[in-house]
Motif scaffolding. Structure first.
Motif, PDB file in Angstrom:
ATOM      1  N   SER A 175      -3.168   7.233   9.985  1.00 44.09           N
ATOM      2  CA  SER A 175      -3.985   6.024   9.861  1.00 44.09           C
ATOM      3  C   SER A 175      -3.054   4.851   9.601  1.00 44.09           C
ATOM      4  CB  SER A 175      -4.978   6.167   8.703  1.00 44.09           C
ATOM      5  OG  SER A 175      -5.808   7.298   8.892  1.00 44.09           O
ATOM      6  N   TRP A 198      -8.189   8.749  -0.017  1.00 44.78           N
ATOM      7  CA  TRP A 198      -9.080   7.683   0.426  1.00 44.78           C
ATOM      8  C   TRP A 198      -8.221   6.525   0.918  1.00 44.78           C
ATOM      9  CZ3 TRP A 198     -13.904   9.564   0.204  1.00 44.78           C
ATOM     10  CH2 TRP A 198     -14.164  10.588  -0.716  1.00 44.78           C
ATOM     11  N   PRO A 200      -8.653   2.923   2.387  1.00 37.35           N
ATOM     12  CA  PRO A 200      -9.510   1.777   2.742  1.00 37.35           C
ATOM     13  C   PRO A 200      -8.796   0.786   3.662  1.00 37.35           C
ATOM     14  CG  PRO A 200      -8.623   1.493   0.539  1.00 37.35           C
ATOM     15  CD  PRO A 200      -8.188   2.864   0.991  1.00 37.35           C
ATOM     16  N   GLY A 201      -9.571   0.156   4.523  1.00 37.76           N
ATOM     17  CA  GLY A 201      -9.075  -0.937   5.346  1.00 37.76           C
ATOM     18  C   GLY A 201      -7.873  -0.606   6.188  1.00 37.76           C
ATOM     19  N   CYS A 202      -7.873   0.572   6.800  1.00 40.88           N
ATOM     20  CA  CYS A 202      -6.728   0.974   7.620  1.00 40.88           C
ATOM     21  C   CYS A 202      -7.122   1.013   9.096  1.00 40.88           C
ATOM     22  CB  CYS A 202      -6.233   2.357   7.180  1.00 40.88           C
ATOM     23  SG  CYS A 202      -7.403   3.694   7.493  1.00 40.88           S
ATOM     24  N   ILE A 218     -10.677  -0.759  12.698  1.00 42.43           N
ATOM     25  CA  ILE A 218     -10.303  -0.933  11.301  1.00 42.43           C
ATOM     26  C   ILE A 218     -11.468  -0.452  10.446  1.00 42.43           C
ATOM     27  CG2 ILE A 218      -9.626  -2.551   9.496  1.00 42.43           C
ATOM     28  CD1 ILE A 218      -7.545  -2.262  11.648  1.00 42.43           C
ATOM     29  N   GLY A 219     -11.184   0.403   9.478  1.00 43.36           N
ATOM     30  CA  GLY A 219     -12.261   0.922   8.635  1.00 43.36           C
ATOM     31  C   GLY A 219     -11.707   1.678   7.448  1.00 43.36           C
ATOM     32  N   ASP A 220     -12.604   2.354   6.741  1.00 43.04           N
ATOM     33  CA  ASP A 220     -12.218   3.188   5.610  1.00 43.04           C
ATOM     34  C   ASP A 220     -12.124   4.633   6.091  1.00 43.04           C
ATOM     35  OD1 ASP A 220     -12.385   0.936   4.053  1.00 43.04           O
ATOM     36  OD2 ASP A 220     -14.351   1.426   3.203  1.00 43.04           O
ATOM     37  N   GLU A 241     -17.191   2.097   8.775  1.00 52.00           N
ATOM     38  CA  GLU A 241     -16.954   0.665   8.641  1.00 52.00           C
ATOM     39  C   GLU A 241     -16.457   0.393   7.224  1.00 52.00           C
ATOM     40  OE1 GLU A 241     -17.187  -1.452  10.979  1.00 52.00           O
ATOM     41  OE2 GLU A 241     -18.563  -0.635  12.489  1.00 52.00           O
ATOM     42  N   THR A 242     -15.643  -0.627   7.067  1.00 53.01           N
ATOM     43  CA  THR A 242     -15.114  -0.961   5.745  1.00 53.01           C
ATOM     44  C   THR A 242     -16.256  -1.192   4.763  1.00 53.01           C
ATOM     45  OG1 THR A 242     -13.158  -1.967   6.735  1.00 53.01           O
ATOM     46  CG2 THR A 242     -13.660  -2.549   4.447  1.00 53.01           C
ATOM     47  N   GLY A 243     -16.237  -0.427   3.664  1.00 50.32           N
ATOM     48  CA  GLY A 243     -17.253  -0.554   2.630  1.00 50.32           C
ATOM     49  C   GLY A 243     -18.532   0.195   2.882  1.00 50.32           C
TER      50      GLY A 243
END
Length: 353
Positions: A175, A198, A200-202, A218-220, A241-243
């Motif tokens: 990632s 985990w 995030p934002g990768c 781009i996502g988690d 999706e992020t978050g």
């Protein structure tokens, strides 16, 4: 099991012995925990496992012939039923004393045949870990694979429990931008080790991006693996999706089953299941090829080179390795397994260790 190295193997446990599809009416020989085993299906379709060594001259029974549910030795013709009893001696009316061989308890679950090498009275299929995502389910696609690694099985477990190596060794699983932004947690509960990463934002890995239908998204992302002693690992990888809630994105589950063949060789069974695009044969083929490439061309050479550097029978801890943060899960698993093996050995009469 005869020939077993007591300090290496937990005997009263389930080990993957074969994929369901491998067991047919043709006897299959497989070395498991330093012991030759022959596997086949009886006429009613149930799997059978016997010690692959005739009691007469110790010839492999896997070189013999199935006659109904009796396996005839191809050397001198003794026949064994599926319980390991010698039921026919073509050289006289009497069955020789001590002519029986060992039969092993088996369980069929999650697409694999599991073998119990220890005390048959303790074999209970309920002791298998819950791997229910690999039960047959509508709307899911499951695929399987196998390779043999010339290394100790615990090196394979170490590799799987420390998934930080993915970012360096496996381009298709990596990632982008994750290594410095990863939250890593290790949990030990009831003898099971969980190692969760985990991210995030990768930039989502090519594997997840292809399954999600969103390359370079781009996502988690996450990679959460749990180890059940001695040799069962369940891996959940996914992205959202992020978050977003993890259930809203893409999920791919892997089953990793490294079963020791010997102190320096390991059978590596694996499976992958998904609900995204289960009817997409092209995607299935791509996942198969990508996974096999990662295991055979990236993991396998590295683990085998590691084994070469360690040498046969070497105790890694005695070489005083440098430990990094991601080593916590492999170290916990090694310690748990060592305790279980020692407790099992201590519970046995000295004469049968």
């Amino acid at each position: 099991m005869p020939g077993e190295t007591a300090l290496e193997y937990l005997r009263n446990a389930w080990y993957a012995a074969a994929a369901e599809a491998e067991i047919t009416r043709t006897p299959l020989r497989r070395m498991l925990l330093d012991t030759p085993v022959v596997l086949f299906r009886s006429l009613d379709g149930n799997p059978v496992a016997l010690q692959d060594r005739c009691a007469h001259r110790f010839a492999p029974l896997s070189r013999g012939t199935l006659l109904g549910d009796e396996l005839q030795c191809g050397y001198h013709g003794l026949r064994y039923d599926r319980g390991g009893r010698c039921v026919h001696n073509p050289h006289g009316p009497r069955i020789p004393a001590h002519a029986d061989i060992r039969a092993y308890p088996l369980a069929s679950r999650y697409g694999f045949i599991w073998l119990w090498p220890g005390d048959p009275a303790l074999a209970d299929a309920a002791l298998l870990p819950d791997l229910s995502p690999f039960d047959p389910r509508p709307g899911y696609r499951t695929q399987w694979g196998y390779l043999r690694i010339d290394a100790h099985y615990q090196l394979v477990i170490d590799n799987l429990l420390d998934l930080s190596h993915v970012e360096y060794l496996h381009p298709a699983f990596a990632s982008g931008g994750a290594i410095g932004n990863t939250r890593h947690e290790v949990i030990e509960a009831d003898g099971v080790v969980h190692a969760n990463r985990w991210k995030p934002g990768c930039t989502v890995s090519p594997l997840l991006g292809r399954c999600w239908g969103r390359p370079d998204a781009i996502g988690d992302a996450r990679s959460c693996i749990r180890w059940h002693p001695p040799c069962t690992l369940f891996l959940d990888v996914g992205a959202t999706e992020t978050g977003a809630d993890p259930g809203d994105g893409v999920t791919l589950s892997f089953l990793h089953l490294p079963t020791p063949e010997s102190g320096t060789r390991t059978h590596y069974f694996w499976a992958a299941t998904r609900s995204h695009s289960p009817d997409d044969d092209e995607l299935t083929g791509w996942i198969q090829a990508t996974t096999e490439r990662a295991f055979m061309l990236e993991d396998e050479p590295m683990i085998e080179a590691q084994q070469d550097n360690l040498g046969p029978g070497a105790d890694m801890a005695s070489l005083h390795p440098v430990y990094l943060a991601p080593d916590l899960a492999p170290v916990k698993a090694r310690r748990i397994l060592a305790r279980l093996i020692e407790a099992e050995r201590g519970a046995q009469p000295a004469g049968i260790r």
